[in-house]
Design a protein around this motif. Structure first.
Motif, PDB file in Angstrom:
ATOM      1  N   GLY A  90       0.822  -1.203   0.000  1.00 58.80           N
ATOM      2  CA  GLY A  90       0.000   0.000   0.000  1.00 58.80           C
ATOM      3  C   GLY A  90       0.852   1.247   0.000  1.00 58.80           C
ATOM      4  N   ALA A  91       0.290   2.328  -0.517  1.00 60.41           N
ATOM      5  CA  ALA A  91       0.948   3.630  -0.495  1.00 60.41           C
ATOM      6  C   ALA A  91      -0.026   4.638   0.094  1.00 60.41           C
ATOM      7  CB  ALA A  91       1.370   4.052  -1.898  1.00 60.41           C
ATOM      8  N   GLY A  92       0.364   5.227   1.226  1.00 62.67           N
ATOM      9  CA  GLY A  92      -0.496   6.203   1.861  1.00 62.67           C
ATOM     10  C   GLY A  92      -1.751   5.618   2.468  1.00 62.67           C
ATOM     11  N   LYS A  93      -1.751   4.308   2.723  1.00 60.44           N
ATOM     12  CA  LYS A  93      -2.940   3.617   3.250  1.00 60.44           C
ATOM     13  C   LYS A  93      -2.537   2.767   4.455  1.00 60.44           C
ATOM     14  CE  LYS A  93      -6.100   4.701   0.036  1.00 60.44           C
ATOM     15  NZ  LYS A  93      -7.461   5.220   0.317  1.00 60.44           N
ATOM     16  N   VAL A  94      -2.016   3.413   5.473  1.00 62.44           N
ATOM     17  CA  VAL A  94      -1.428   2.691   6.603  1.00 62.44           C
ATOM     18  C   VAL A  94      -2.432   1.756   7.260  1.00 62.44           C
ATOM     19  CG1 VAL A  94      -0.350   2.936   8.864  1.00 62.44           C
ATOM     20  CG2 VAL A  94       0.260   4.515   7.019  1.00 62.44           C
ATOM     21  N   GLY A  95      -3.589   2.260   7.597  1.00 64.66           N
ATOM     22  CA  GLY A  95      -4.578   1.446   8.279  1.00 64.66           C
ATOM     23  C   GLY A  95      -5.062   0.281   7.447  1.00 64.66           C
ATOM     24  N   ALA A  96      -5.326   0.542   6.173  1.00 66.48           N
ATOM     25  CA  ALA A  96      -5.836  -0.504   5.286  1.00 66.48           C
ATOM     26  C   ALA A  96      -4.832  -1.631   5.117  1.00 66.48           C
ATOM     27  CB  ALA A  96      -6.196   0.089   3.925  1.00 66.48           C
ATOM     28  N   VAL A  97      -3.549  -1.297   5.101  1.00 63.94           N
ATOM     29  CA  VAL A  97      -2.523  -2.322   4.968  1.00 63.94           C
ATOM     30  C   VAL A  97      -2.402  -3.127   6.256  1.00 63.94           C
ATOM     31  CG1 VAL A  97      -0.051  -2.746   4.669  1.00 63.94           C
ATOM     32  CG2 VAL A  97      -1.211  -1.098   3.194  1.00 63.94           C
ATOM     33  N   MET A  98      -2.277  -2.453   7.378  1.00 59.89           N
ATOM     34  CA  MET A  98      -1.979  -3.147   8.627  1.00 59.89           C
ATOM     35  C   MET A  98      -3.126  -4.041   9.091  1.00 59.89           C
ATOM     36  SD  MET A  98       1.080  -2.324   8.863  1.00 59.89           S
ATOM     37  CE  MET A  98       1.473  -3.180  10.381  1.00 59.89           C
ATOM     38  N   LYS A  99      -4.350  -3.717   8.732  1.00 58.08           N
ATOM     39  CA  LYS A  99      -5.462  -4.554   9.184  1.00 58.08           C
ATOM     40  C   LYS A  99      -5.482  -5.914   8.465  1.00 58.08           C
ATOM     41  CE  LYS A  99      -9.206  -3.076   6.059  1.00 58.08           C
ATOM     42  NZ  LYS A  99     -10.519  -2.406   5.990  1.00 58.08           N
ATOM     43  N   THR A 100      -4.684  -6.046   7.403  1.00 57.53           N
ATOM     44  CA  THR A 100      -4.631  -7.329   6.694  1.00 57.53           C
ATOM     45  C   THR A 100      -3.603  -8.285   7.293  1.00 57.53           C
ATOM     46  OG1 THR A 100      -2.976  -6.565   5.091  1.00 57.53           O
ATOM     47  CG2 THR A 100      -5.305  -6.221   4.523  1.00 57.53           C
ATOM     48  N   ARG A 101      -2.822  -7.828   8.261  1.00 60.02           N
ATOM     49  CA  ARG A 101      -1.765  -8.675   8.839  1.00 60.02           C
ATOM     50  C   ARG A 101      -2.289 -10.045   9.297  1.00 60.02           C
ATOM     51  NH1 ARG A 101       3.369  -7.729  11.500  1.00 60.02           N
ATOM     52  NH2 ARG A 101       3.098  -5.480  11.269  1.00 60.02           N
ATOM     53  N   PRO A 102      -3.430 -10.123  10.018  1.00 60.29           N
ATOM     54  CA  PRO A 102      -3.908 -11.449  10.438  1.00 60.29           C
ATOM     55  C   PRO A 102      -4.191 -12.391   9.268  1.00 60.29           C
ATOM     56  CG  PRO A 102      -5.024  -9.713  11.678  1.00 60.29           C
ATOM     57  CD  PRO A 102      -4.277  -9.049  10.570  1.00 60.29           C
TER      58      PRO A 102
END
Length: 397
Positions: A373-385
């Motif tokens: 992701g670029a400039g989408k910190v929350g959207a990227v990190m919520k996919t970690r699980p």
């Protein structure tokens, strides 16, 4: 913990080295710890070098305050490159000729940047960026320069190009592949990164190589491309990759990994090398992955996790299970994040793109392998699980 006077010697006073030492103390290790570094600086963080340090925003990159080492009982031997390792004698030799004994040895010597091929003389204005001194030297030339050429559009090249442009230079970014970051992330995402750089004024030259660097009176003056173009350059930054620092291991008997699988020091899945009581971690180390395949990874969080694993091995604890791989790259005002293990040849699914910021899923055989992701910190990190267990990418689309 053995009662020996030698204790643990860590070769490489960077992120991996200091994290091993810190974890050892946190795990109750009371024997001596000696941290040996080739640079004169105590352990510091490298990611800011191509960002805040280059921009002149921050010079404070030390990983620990000065008093930490005395309080933790960690001996620093700085400015002393290691030239040899003798597992038979359990000693290392420094450039000065001095030797240091060890009970356990940890190797975390990192990488050396590749120089531009054929450029044998010391040319003013030509730089690489790996160390703090490299960053300061490059920064010191910015105010007197107007044009810069960055050779290589990997993560470091892209970050440096962005930093120089932000400082007001006219910047050309040259890359033989068709897009920036093509080798790491593939051309589809590389095209989105291209868009970011072009929008911020970078003269992006892709699909073309560098034929030579023109020099006058030991000073760079231009870069000549393979298509015949000549780019004027007050500054040239060479970012064409790095090689693991392993020369000091010649004759040691410590196995190295083949170049085809990334090179570096061959290790098992928990950092053990081919020699007893010798471990390796970080950029220089080639660990076996969860599938038993050798893999050398050059990411910040990977080094931190390996340091924890090695410290647990030394102190007799269980190995720590690595979490989902993660790294980031700041380019202009956008943070590019990479989760998991995406490959350039994976299937790419762009699920959000507003013309500047984006999110993309990577999959292989229908299974999610990574998120970029670029400039989408929350959207990227919520996919970690979703990356911790096999997840069909169709479930996310």
């Amino acid at each position: 913990m053995s009662g020996s006077s030698a204790g643990v010697v860590v070769v490489g006073a960077g992120l991996g080295g200091i994290r091993v030492a810190e974890n050892l103390r946190n795990n109750g290790f009371t024997d001596p710890i000696t941290l040996v570094g080739a640079e004169d600086h105590p352990p510091y963080d490298r990611p800011p070098l191509s960002k805040s340090v280059l921009l002149g925003k921050d010079d404070r990159v030390d990983l620990k305050p000065a008093e930490f080492y005395a309080e933790a009982g960690i001996t620093l031997r700085l400015g002393e490159p290691v030239t040899a390792v003798s597992p038979a004698d359990q000693t290392i030799t420094l450039a000065s000729g001095a030797t240091i004994a060890y009970d356990t040895l940890v190797l975390s010597t990192g990488l050396d940047p590749r120089p531009f091929p054929g450029l044998t003389e010391n040319v003013r204005g030509v730089h690489v960026l790996r160390t703090y001194d490299d960053a300061v030297a490059l920064r010191g030339e910015i105010d007197s320069a107007s044009t810069a050429v960055v050779i290589g559009a990997g993560f470091i090249g892209c970050e440096v190009a962005a930093g120089l442009a932000t400082r007001g230079l006219s910047v050309s970014l040259v890359e033989p592949a068709r897009t920036p970051l093509a080798v790491a992330l593939g051309e589809q995402i590389g095209a989105l990164v291209s868009r970011l750089h072009v929008a911020n004024g970078i003269d992006l030259r892709t699909g073309v190589g560098v034929a030579s660097i023109a020099v006058s009176d030991s000073r760079v003056e231009a870069v000549e491309l393979t298509d015949g173009t000549t780019l004027p350059a007050d500054i040239v930054v060479v970012g064409i990759g790095s090689t693991p620092v392993t020369d000091y291991l010649d004759g040691s008997g410590i196995d190295l990994a083949p170049r085809e699988v990334g090179g570096g020091i061959a290790c098992d899945a928990t950092g053990h090398t081919s020699e007893e009581n010798v471990y390796a971690l970080g950029d220089v180390a080639n660990w076996l992955d969860e599938d038993g395949r050798p893999k050398r990874v050059e990411h910040w969080n990977h080094t931190v996790e390996q340091a924890s694993v090695v410290a647990h091995q030394i102190t007799g604890g269980d190995a720590v299970t690595a979490s989902v791989a993660y790294f980031w790259s700041d380019q202009f005002d956008v943070k590019i994040q990479v989760l998991g293990a995406p490959r350039a040849d994976d299937d790419v699914h762009v699920v959000d793109d507003d013309g500047k910021k984006f999110v993309a899923y990577y999959s292989r055989d229908g299974v999610l392998t990574g998120v970029v992701g670029a400039g989408k910190v929350g959207a990227v990190m919520k996919t970690r699980p979703k990356l911790q267990t096999p997840t069909p990418v169709a479930d996310l689309l």
